[in-house]
Structure formats: structure tokens, C-alpha cells
Scaffold this motif. Structure first.
Motif, PDB file in Angstrom:
ATOM      1  N   SER A  60      83.348  40.994 105.408  1.00  0.00           N
ATOM      2  CA  SER A  60      82.235  40.520 106.227  1.00  0.00           C
ATOM      3  C   SER A  60      81.182  39.885 105.330  1.00  0.00           C
ATOM      4  N   LEU A  61      80.443  38.963 105.918  1.00  0.00           N
ATOM      5  CA  LEU A  61      79.436  38.225 105.163  1.00  0.00           C
ATOM      6  C   LEU A  61      78.317  37.858 106.127  1.00  0.00           C
ATOM      7  N   PHE A  62      77.072  37.875 105.646  1.00  0.00           N
ATOM      8  CA  PHE A  62      76.013  37.335 106.481  1.00  0.00           C
ATOM      9  C   PHE A  62      74.970  36.607 105.645  1.00  0.00           C
ATOM     10  N   TYR A  63      74.367  35.619 106.305  1.00  0.00           N
ATOM     11  CA  TYR A  63      73.274  34.838 105.727  1.00  0.00           C
ATOM     12  C   TYR A  63      71.998  35.186 106.477  1.00  0.00           C
ATOM     13  N   TYR A  64      70.904  35.357 105.739  1.00  0.00           N
ATOM     14  CA  TYR A  64      69.597  35.661 106.337  1.00  0.00           C
ATOM     15  C   TYR A  64      68.632  34.525 106.015  1.00  0.00           C
ATOM     16  N   ASN A  65      68.140  33.853 107.070  1.00  0.00           N
ATOM     17  CA  ASN A  65      67.281  32.699 106.826  1.00  0.00           C
ATOM     18  C   ASN A  65      65.857  33.073 106.441  1.00  0.00           C
ATOM     19  N   GLY A  66      65.525  34.370 106.509  1.00  0.00           N
ATOM     20  CA  GLY A  66      64.195  34.795 106.121  1.00  0.00           C
ATOM     21  C   GLY A  66      63.913  34.592 104.647  1.00  0.00           C
ATOM     22  N   ASN A  67      64.921  34.802 103.802  1.00  0.00           N
ATOM     23  CA  ASN A  67      64.734  34.600 102.362  1.00  0.00           C
ATOM     24  C   ASN A  67      65.888  33.854 101.701  1.00  0.00           C
ATOM     25  N   GLY A  68      66.890  33.416 102.502  1.00  0.00           N
ATOM     26  CA  GLY A  68      68.001  32.642 101.961  1.00  0.00           C
ATOM     27  C   GLY A  68      69.102  33.472 101.332  1.00  0.00           C
ATOM     28  N   GLY A  86      74.385  35.765  96.451  1.00  0.00           N
ATOM     29  CA  GLY A  86      73.683  34.532  96.125  1.00  0.00           C
ATOM     30  C   GLY A  86      72.515  34.276  97.047  1.00  0.00           C
ATOM     31  N   ASN A  87      71.784  33.229  96.724  1.00  0.00           N
ATOM     32  CA  ASN A  87      70.609  32.858  97.497  1.00  0.00           C
ATOM     33  C   ASN A  87      70.564  31.338  97.640  1.00  0.00           C
ATOM     34  N   VAL A  88      70.290  30.876  98.866  1.00  0.00           N
ATOM     35  CA  VAL A  88      70.261  29.439  99.135  1.00  0.00           C
ATOM     36  C   VAL A  88      68.930  29.022  99.759  1.00  0.00           C
ATOM     37  N   VAL A  89      67.859  29.706  99.372  1.00  0.00           N
ATOM     38  CA  VAL A  89      66.548  29.400  99.945  1.00  0.00           C
ATOM     39  C   VAL A  89      66.133  27.964  99.646  1.00  0.00           C
ATOM     40  N   GLY A  90      66.647  27.386  98.572  1.00  0.00           N
ATOM     41  CA  GLY A  90      66.316  26.009  98.219  1.00  0.00           C
ATOM     42  C   GLY A  90      66.804  24.981  99.214  1.00  0.00           C
ATOM     43  N   PHE A  91      67.747  25.378 100.076  1.00  0.00           N
ATOM     44  CA  PHE A  91      68.250  24.468 101.101  1.00  0.00           C
ATOM     45  C   PHE A  91      67.440  24.543 102.394  1.00  0.00           C
ATOM     46  N   ASP A  92      66.387  25.310 102.412  1.00  0.00           N
ATOM     47  CA  ASP A  92      65.569  25.525 103.606  1.00  0.00           C
ATOM     48  C   ASP A  92      66.330  26.395 104.609  1.00  0.00           C
ATOM     49  N   ASN A  93      65.945  26.329 105.874  1.00  0.00           N
ATOM     50  CA  ASN A  93      66.527  27.168 106.917  1.00  0.00           C
ATOM     51  C   ASN A  93      67.853  26.588 107.377  1.00  0.00           C
ATOM     52  N   LEU A  94      68.954  27.243 107.050  1.00  0.00           N
ATOM     53  CA  LEU A  94      70.272  26.727 107.408  1.00  0.00           C
ATOM     54  C   LEU A  94      70.687  27.105 108.824  1.00  0.00           C
ATOM     55  N   LEU A  95      69.799  27.767 109.559  1.00  0.00           N
ATOM     56  CA  LEU A  95      70.091  28.091 110.953  1.00  0.00           C
ATOM     57  C   LEU A  95      69.285  27.240 111.931  1.00  0.00           C
ATOM     58  N   ASP A  96      68.666  26.183 111.411  1.00  0.00           N
ATOM     59  CA  ASP A  96      67.947  25.303 112.328  1.00  0.00           C
ATOM     60  C   ASP A  96      68.923  24.289 112.932  1.00  0.00           C
ATOM     61  N   ALA A  97      68.405  23.395 113.758  1.00  0.00           N
ATOM     62  CA  ALA A  97      69.268  22.453 114.474  1.00  0.00           C
ATOM     63  C   ALA A  97      69.828  21.352 113.584  1.00  0.00           C
ATOM     64  N   SER A  98      69.411  21.310 112.319  1.00  0.00           N
ATOM     65  CA  SER A  98      69.848  20.238 111.420  1.00  0.00           C
ATOM     66  C   SER A  98      70.982  20.659 110.492  1.00  0.00           C
ATOM     67  N   HIS A  99      71.458  21.895 110.634  1.00  0.00           N
ATOM     68  CA  HIS A  99      72.515  22.397 109.765  1.00  0.00           C
ATOM     69  C   HIS A  99      73.557  23.165 110.578  1.00  0.00           C
ATOM     70  N   THR A 100      74.763  23.209 110.041  1.00  0.00           N
ATOM     71  CA  THR A 100      75.783  24.077 110.638  1.00  0.00           C
ATOM     72  C   THR A 100      76.756  24.514 109.558  1.00  0.00           C
ATOM     73  N   PHE A 101      77.252  25.754 109.680  1.00  0.00           N
ATOM     74  CA  PHE A 101      78.144  26.344 108.685  1.00  0.00           C
ATOM     75  C   PHE A 101      79.606  26.151 109.062  1.00  0.00           C
ATOM     76  N   TYR A 102      80.451  26.192 108.021  1.00  0.00           N
ATOM     77  CA  TYR A 102      81.906  26.220 108.185  1.00  0.00           C
ATOM     78  C   TYR A 102      82.475  27.168 107.138  1.00  0.00           C
ATOM     79  N   THR A 103      83.643  27.720 107.407  1.00  0.00           N
ATOM     80  CA  THR A 103      84.337  28.545 106.423  1.00  0.00           C
ATOM     81  C   THR A 103      85.750  28.008 106.217  1.00  0.00           C
TER      82      THR A 103
END
Length: 212
Positions: A60-68, A86-103
Motif C-alpha cells: 500500500s502507498l499513499f500521498y499526502y498533499n498537506g506536506n508532499g 520521499g517527498n514531492v512538495v516541490g511539485f505543488d498540490n498533486l491532487l488539484d484539477a491540474s494533475h493526475t496520478f498513474y501507476t
């Protein structure tokens, strides 16, 4: 409009009139504002499943947009052991309408990786899993596809060339065109995959993509 002049039975009449219309949904006012709040303030977490360390067991894996932060729960078959991946805070909020994840396994090493598309700059980023952390790199910038999050595109993932690495396939309603984004393990090579205009608009609600 003078709301005080409307008899409550009028709302019942309107609801009855549209009862057979599946395009109209009635919600209570309190539910409406809750839905609006959720639409404008997306959930702070996104969960994923996959074999992120390549040991043959689903993790299992989860991303938290509060701190990346990205947290990996590695399965030993009995329990999940959680560690920061890891941390991806530099990419801004990845759960907004301008981003989408894939695996997918984008480099073919047997471990599930993460990827995301950024609609603001048409960049495709991939986080390759080492088994404990994700190493992020830019795989492609493709402005010719347009914003694939605009509702006029569909993005599918799979090994379209059979080389063991996960690729992308992008469908565009305009012309019914498919485009492959073939993964080399470190970048994406884009190529036309043929039109399917004769099938109509595959995103019109009357078609369904099948996955297994």
C-alpha cells in the motif's frame, strides 16, 4: 425571485417532472454545499496499491498533499510496515484539477512506479521505485497532445509494445486519434497509434473501456 412566494409543493412537482431524466439529480441544500466544498477542497490523501518493492506481494502507498510526503506500507504477508518513501512538495498540490496520478512498472524492473501528468505545462513525471523510495525524473513534455485532463482525452496505461515496461496510450475525441507514449525506462517516445473515428466519440457515455 421572492422565495417566500414559492409553495413547497412546487419543488415536488419539478422533481416529479424530471424523475425519468437521468441527467438531472436533486440533492438537499446541505448536501449540495458539502459537495461544493469537496469539489473546491480535494481530499488530502491519495492511496495506491502495487508491488512497490518487487517482492511479489502487494503493498500500500499513499500521498499526502498537506506536506508532499509519500508513505509506503510494505507487506510481509502478515502486516504492513510503513516508511517514508520521499517527498514531492516541490511539485505543488498533486491532487488539484491540474494533475493526475498513474501507476505501472515504467522501467521494467519488477517494481511498481508512480507517474503523474501536469496539465499546466504538459509534463509527464515518473517516480521510479527503488523498493524504498521514489526517484523522480521528467520523462516527457508533449504540448501537441494538449491538456489530457480537459475531458476530451482518456489516458490508459499498459505494456503496449510488449517489452515489459508500462506505456501510455492517449485517446483524443477530436478525430478519434490514439497516441502511444512508449517508455524507454527513462523517457517517453510518442507515436501515432491510429484513428478510431468510425466508432464515434468513445467518451460520450455510451462506450466503456475494459481493463484487466
Amino acid at each position: 425571485m421572492n422565495n417566500g412566494a414559492i409553495h413547497p409543493s412546487a419543488f415536488v412537482d419539478v422533481q416529479s417532472h424530471y424523475e425519468a431524466n437521468t441527467n438531472v439529480v436533486f440533492v438537499r441544500s446541505d448536501n449540495f454545499f458539502q459537495l461544493m466544498k469537496r469539489a473546491n477542497a480535494p481530499a488530502g490523501h491519495k492511496c495506491f496499491s502495487g508491488d512497490f518493492n518487487g517482492d511479489g506481494k502487494t503493498d500500500s502507498l499513499f500521498y499526502y498533499n498537506g506536506n508532499g510526503d509519500i508513505w509506503l506500507g510494505a507487506s510481509n504477508g502478515q502486516q504492513l510496515t510503513w516508511a517514508n518513501a520521499g517527498n514531492v512538495v516541490g511539485f505543488d498540490n498533486l491532487l488539484d484539477a491540474s494533475h493526475t496520478f498513474y501507476t505501472g512498472d515504467f522501467n521494467g524492473d519488477g517494481k511498481t512506479d508512480l507517474a503523474f501528468f501536469s496539465g499546466g505545462d504538459s509534463k509527464w513525471w515518473v517516480g521510479l521505485s527503488t523498493g524504498t523510495i521514489f526517484t523522480w525524473s521528467l520523462f516527457s513534455t508533449n504540448t501537441s497532445l494538449g491538456n489530457v485532463l480537459d475531458g476530451k482525452h482518456s489516458v490508459r496505461v499498459g505494456d503496449y509494445d510488449g517489452d515489459g515496461k508500462t506505456d501510455f496510450a492517449v485517446y483524443a475525441t477530436s478525430g478519434g486519434v490514439w497516441t502511444f507514449g512508449i517508455s524507454t525506462g527513462s523517457s517517453l517516445t510518442w507515436k501515432a497509434a491510429g484513428p478510431v473515428g468510425g466508432f464515434g466519440d468513445l467518451l460520450d457515455g455510451s462506450h466503456q473501456f475494459l481493463e484487466w
